[in-house]
Design a protein around this motif. Structure first.
Motif, PDB file in Angstrom:
ATOM      1  N   ASN A  67       0.841  -1.205   0.000  1.00 48.38           N
ATOM      2  CA  ASN A  67       0.000   0.000   0.000  1.00 48.38           C
ATOM      3  C   ASN A  67       0.873   1.252   0.000  1.00 48.38           C
ATOM      4  OD1 ASN A  67      -2.258   1.589   0.075  1.00 48.38           O
ATOM      5  ND2 ASN A  67      -2.537   1.422   2.280  1.00 48.38           N
ATOM      6  N   ILE A  68       1.919   1.229   0.824  1.00 47.68           N
ATOM      7  CA  ILE A  68       2.819   2.382   0.887  1.00 47.68           C
ATOM      8  C   ILE A  68       3.500   2.570  -0.459  1.00 47.68           C
ATOM      9  CG2 ILE A  68       4.946   3.263   1.949  1.00 47.68           C
ATOM     10  CD1 ILE A  68       4.043   1.935   4.564  1.00 47.68           C
ATOM     11  N   GLY A  69       3.940   1.491  -1.089  1.00 45.46           N
ATOM     12  CA  GLY A  69       4.591   1.562  -2.396  1.00 45.46           C
ATOM     13  C   GLY A  69       3.643   2.116  -3.449  1.00 45.46           C
ATOM     14  N   ASN A  70       2.379   1.652  -3.411  1.00 44.56           N
ATOM     15  CA  ASN A  70       1.394   2.150  -4.366  1.00 44.56           C
ATOM     16  C   ASN A  70       1.169   3.656  -4.188  1.00 44.56           C
ATOM     17  OD1 ASN A  70       1.015  -0.325  -5.568  1.00 44.56           O
ATOM     18  ND2 ASN A  70      -0.691  -0.905  -4.232  1.00 44.56           N
ATOM     19  N   LYS A  71       1.095   4.064  -2.947  1.00 43.73           N
ATOM     20  CA  LYS A  71       0.862   5.487  -2.684  1.00 43.73           C
ATOM     21  C   LYS A  71       2.065   6.332  -3.129  1.00 43.73           C
ATOM     22  CE  LYS A  71      -2.597   5.163   0.809  1.00 43.73           C
ATOM     23  NZ  LYS A  71      -3.156   5.689   2.020  1.00 43.73           N
ATOM     24  N   LEU A  72       3.279   5.851  -2.867  1.00 43.80           N
ATOM     25  CA  LEU A  72       4.476   6.559  -3.316  1.00 43.80           C
ATOM     26  C   LEU A  72       4.510   6.641  -4.838  1.00 43.80           C
ATOM     27  CD1 LEU A  72       7.330   5.325  -0.928  1.00 43.80           C
ATOM     28  CD2 LEU A  72       6.463   7.643  -1.181  1.00 43.80           C
ATOM     29  N   SER A  73       4.146   5.528  -5.489  1.00 41.52           N
ATOM     30  CA  SER A  73       4.130   5.503  -6.947  1.00 41.52           C
ATOM     31  C   SER A  73       3.082   6.481  -7.487  1.00 41.52           C
ATOM     32  CB  SER A  73       3.843   4.090  -7.434  1.00 41.52           C
ATOM     33  OG  SER A  73       3.757   4.055  -8.827  1.00 41.52           O
ATOM     34  N   SER A  74       1.917   6.536  -6.840  1.00 40.33           N
ATOM     35  CA  SER A  74       0.847   7.444  -7.258  1.00 40.33           C
ATOM     36  C   SER A  74       1.279   8.903  -7.067  1.00 40.33           C
ATOM     37  CB  SER A  74      -0.411   7.139  -6.457  1.00 40.33           C
ATOM     38  OG  SER A  74      -1.405   8.080  -6.723  1.00 40.33           O
ATOM     39  N   THR A  75       1.938   9.177  -5.955  1.00 41.19           N
ATOM     40  CA  THR A  75       2.417  10.531  -5.677  1.00 41.19           C
ATOM     41  C   THR A  75       3.460  10.924  -6.707  1.00 41.19           C
ATOM     42  OG1 THR A  75       2.004  10.229  -3.308  1.00 41.19           O
ATOM     43  CG2 THR A  75       3.478  12.020  -3.927  1.00 41.19           C
ATOM     44  N   ALA A  76       4.378  10.024  -7.027  1.00 41.98           N
ATOM     45  CA  ALA A  76       5.418  10.316  -8.017  1.00 41.98           C
ATOM     46  C   ALA A  76       4.775  10.563  -9.377  1.00 41.98           C
ATOM     47  CB  ALA A  76       6.424   9.171  -8.089  1.00 41.98           C
ATOM     48  N   ASP A  77       3.752   9.776  -9.734  1.00 43.71           N
ATOM     49  CA  ASP A  77       3.049   9.993 -11.005  1.00 43.71           C
ATOM     50  C   ASP A  77       2.387  11.381 -11.026  1.00 43.71           C
ATOM     51  OD1 ASP A  77       3.778   7.520 -11.940  1.00 43.71           O
ATOM     52  OD2 ASP A  77       1.867   6.536 -11.423  1.00 43.71           O
TER      53      ASP A  77
END
Length: 167
Positions: free
Chosen positions: A16-26
């Motif tokens: 979940n944390i990785g997904n959120k970081l990836s979404s923020t970076a996008d």
């Protein structure tokens, strides 16, 4: 303690944390690469250039204005100094004239008071003046009688007065 740390790491939802970081970076990538942001920065730079040109023009005009104001203030100061030099002696002259007028008015008041006392009905001078006017009236009456007589008897100047009782 190490076991506690491992247990705590296992409990973390790393996906979940990785997904959120990836979404923020996008999201950051979309924002940074957005054509709207690029256009906004171009507009901002253009407005900033325009403001800088306007500021330079205003600086030039204000320098000219400042010079004009300083010149005008210097001329006004010179004029006021000149007026002060001319007016100050005039005021002292006016003060002297006013003092002279005051003195003349006081003397005139004194003279009028004296005249009032002299011609007052109960004064000696008034009595003498009335007597003198009576005498002048009497003399004028006598001169009228004489001139009337001479007008009727012009020879009287050469022969004298003739009586009615004969020569």
């Amino acid at each position: 303690t190490l076991d506690t740390a491992i247990t705590a790491l296992n409990e973390l939802d790393l996906d979940n944390i990785g997904n959120k970081l990836s979404s923020t970076a996008d999201g950051i990538d979309r924002l940074v690469n957005s054509p709207d942001l690029a256009q906004g920065l171009k507009s901002f730079n253009s407005a900033l250039d325009h403001i800088q040109r306007l500021t330079r023009k205003l600086d030039t005009r204000f320098e000219s204005f400042e010079s004009d104001v300083k010149g005008t203030l210097n001329k006004a100061q010179t004029l006021l100094h000149h007026i002060d030099q001319k007016v100050a002696p005039t005021f002292s002259t006016i003060d002297g004239a006013v003092e002279g007028l005051k003195s003349a008015l006081e003397q005139a008041n004194h003279t009028l008071s004296t005249i009032e006392n002299v011609v007052a009905e109960d004064s000696v001078a008034h009595f003498q003046l009335v007597g003198m006017l009576d005498e002048v009236s009497s003399a004028a009456r006598s001169l009228r009688v004489l001139t009337d007589y001479l007008a009727q008897n012009p020879d009287a100047v050469l022969r004298g007065k003739t009586g009615t009782g004969g020569k």
